[in-house]
Write an enzyme that holds these catalytic residues in place. Structure first.
Site, short mmCIF file in Angstrom:
data_model
loop_
_atom_site.label_atom_id
_atom_site.label_comp_id
_atom_site.label_asym_id
_atom_site.label_seq_id
_atom_site.Cartn_x
_atom_site.Cartn_y
_atom_site.Cartn_z
N ASP A 76 0.87 -1.16 0.00
CA ASP A 76 0.00 0.00 0.00
C ASP A 76 0.91 1.23 0.00
O ASP A 76 2.12 1.11 0.27
CB ASP A 76 -0.90 -0.03 1.24
N ASP A 78 -0.20 5.20 0.77
CA ASP A 78 -0.49 6.20 1.79
C ASP A 78 -0.49 5.55 3.16
O ASP A 78 -1.24 4.61 3.41
CB ASP A 78 -1.84 6.86 1.52
N ASP A 302 -1.15 -0.71 6.03
CA ASP A 302 -1.38 -0.08 7.33
C ASP A 302 -2.83 -0.18 7.79
O ASP A 302 -3.16 0.31 8.86
CB ASP A 302 -1.00 1.41 7.26
#
Length: 363
Positions: A76, A78, A302
């Site tokens: 991922d 961001d 995250d």
């Protein structure tokens, strides 16, 4: 067969091929339970971070073992590689070391506000490397690009199809690259002084889909137009992702695309087909272009409800990094929950930051 019947038949066929087009978290997690958790036996843990179970801290020794077993790492962006315009300290060096080791990298983002080429430029600008020239963007699988692939499949055979886009110019660019004309991008204030005037605003002909992505110009007028298009027979409702908020620098957040998708769903009284994580469709896009072996692939993210659930659904190894949205407290809550779906949103490993991989890569 009616358009609704054809759509149901198409979704049943897609489901038989192992794809989830609908609501990502609950439906995908339930499907994982039915399929045995993606084909891998996963132990339970008494507490997040325990050494004998899932969600183990990824030490340098464990990381060396893990990296010896994998060919591909999917990240991922961001909250994992950067927050806003600031790279996570040590993250560029970690990815450079992975490339040096011959690992194949891919970037899977739910953010629909950039084309894959623009994401590739950001990766290079912040020091993460990647192919240039004719190969620019080939490592990136964003929801703007994958939404275009999805609509190309669903609207195959339609003559000069259009999509009403509640989203960015980047999303429109990706759609237009596959032959779908976009309308609606940009500000759209209320027209007239009441509902009659709002409903009299002209609509574009041949709109076959309403696509909801990240749209800072989202407005009541756009919501009204989206509802009117969706009342037309056969018009698809597609959401790029269901993220509820987006992490920025200094522990700040803004509302995510999921908030906008929910608004359109409520108005239209129907569910959107979701493209981004944890929908399997976005992984299928990666797999088809990369030829991935799930057993030798890691998903690093995250968020438990998108990144980690995608990895679990698709049979990948999973690493949670604590530089973004989810916390170890969230992991523990999921593990102790009575909800089977939540108990599946637990990673194999966690790190404070992906910079924690550096000792294993430099050893």
């Amino acid at each position: 067969m009616s358009a609704a019947g054809a759509g149901r038949a198409w979704r049943r066929a897609a489901a038989r091929r192992g794809r989830w087009w609908r609501r990502p978290a609950a439906a995908a997690a339930a499907a994982v339970v039915a399929r045995g958790g993606g084909g891998r036996q996963r132990a339970t843990m008494a507490e997040a971070g325990g050494d004998d179970a899932r969600c183990v801290r990824l030490s340098a020794e464990r990381a060396q073992t893990l990296l010896a077993e994998v060919d591909t790492l999917l990240f991922d962006c961001d909250g994992v590689l950067w927050r806003g315009e600031t790279a996570v300290p040590g993250a560029p060096e970690a990815l450079t070391a992975l490339r040096t080791r011959g690992k194949r990298l891919g970037f899977i983002t739910n953010n629909s506000s950039k084309t894959r080429e623009a994401y590739a430029e950001k990766l290079q600008r912040l020091g993460f490397g990647g192919p240039a020239g004719s190969g620019t963007g080939l490592e990136v699988f964003g929801t703007a690009y994958c939404t275009a692939l999805y609509l190309r499949q669903r609207l195959a055979g339609a003559r000069a199809p259009k999509a009403y886009v509640l989203g960015s110019a980047a999303l429109a660019t990706e759609l237009e690259a596959v032959g779908i004309t976009s309308v609606g991008v940009g500000p759209e204030p209320l027209q007239g002084d009441g509902p009659d005037a709002w409903l009299d605003a002209p609509l574009e002909p041949d709109v076959r889909a309403v696509v909801v992505g990240f749209d800072p110009h989202f407005s009541y007028m756009k919501l009204t137009k989206a509802l009117r298009y969706l009342q037309q027979p056969g018009c698809l409702l597609v959401g790029t992702n269901m993220d509820n908020r987006l992490p920025l620098e200094n522990d700040r957040f803004i509302a995510g695309t999921g908030c906008l998708v929910r608004a359109v769903e409520m108005a239209a009284q129907r569910q959107a087909d979701i493209i981004g994580k944890p929908s399997r469709f976005i992984f299928d896009c990666v797999s088809q272009e990369y030829g991935i072996n799930p057993e030798r692939t890691v998903m690093v993210g995250d968020r438990l409800d998108t990144d980690i659930l995608l990895g679990v659904t698709c049979g990948l190894k999973t690493i949670l990094t604590l530089t973004g949205v989810s916390t170890l407290g969230d992991v523990k809550s999921n593990q102790e929950s009575d909800c089977v779906s939540k108990r599946k949103m637990v990673p194999d490993f966690y790190v404070d930051s992906i910079a924690d991989l550096l000792p294993a890569l430099q050893g």
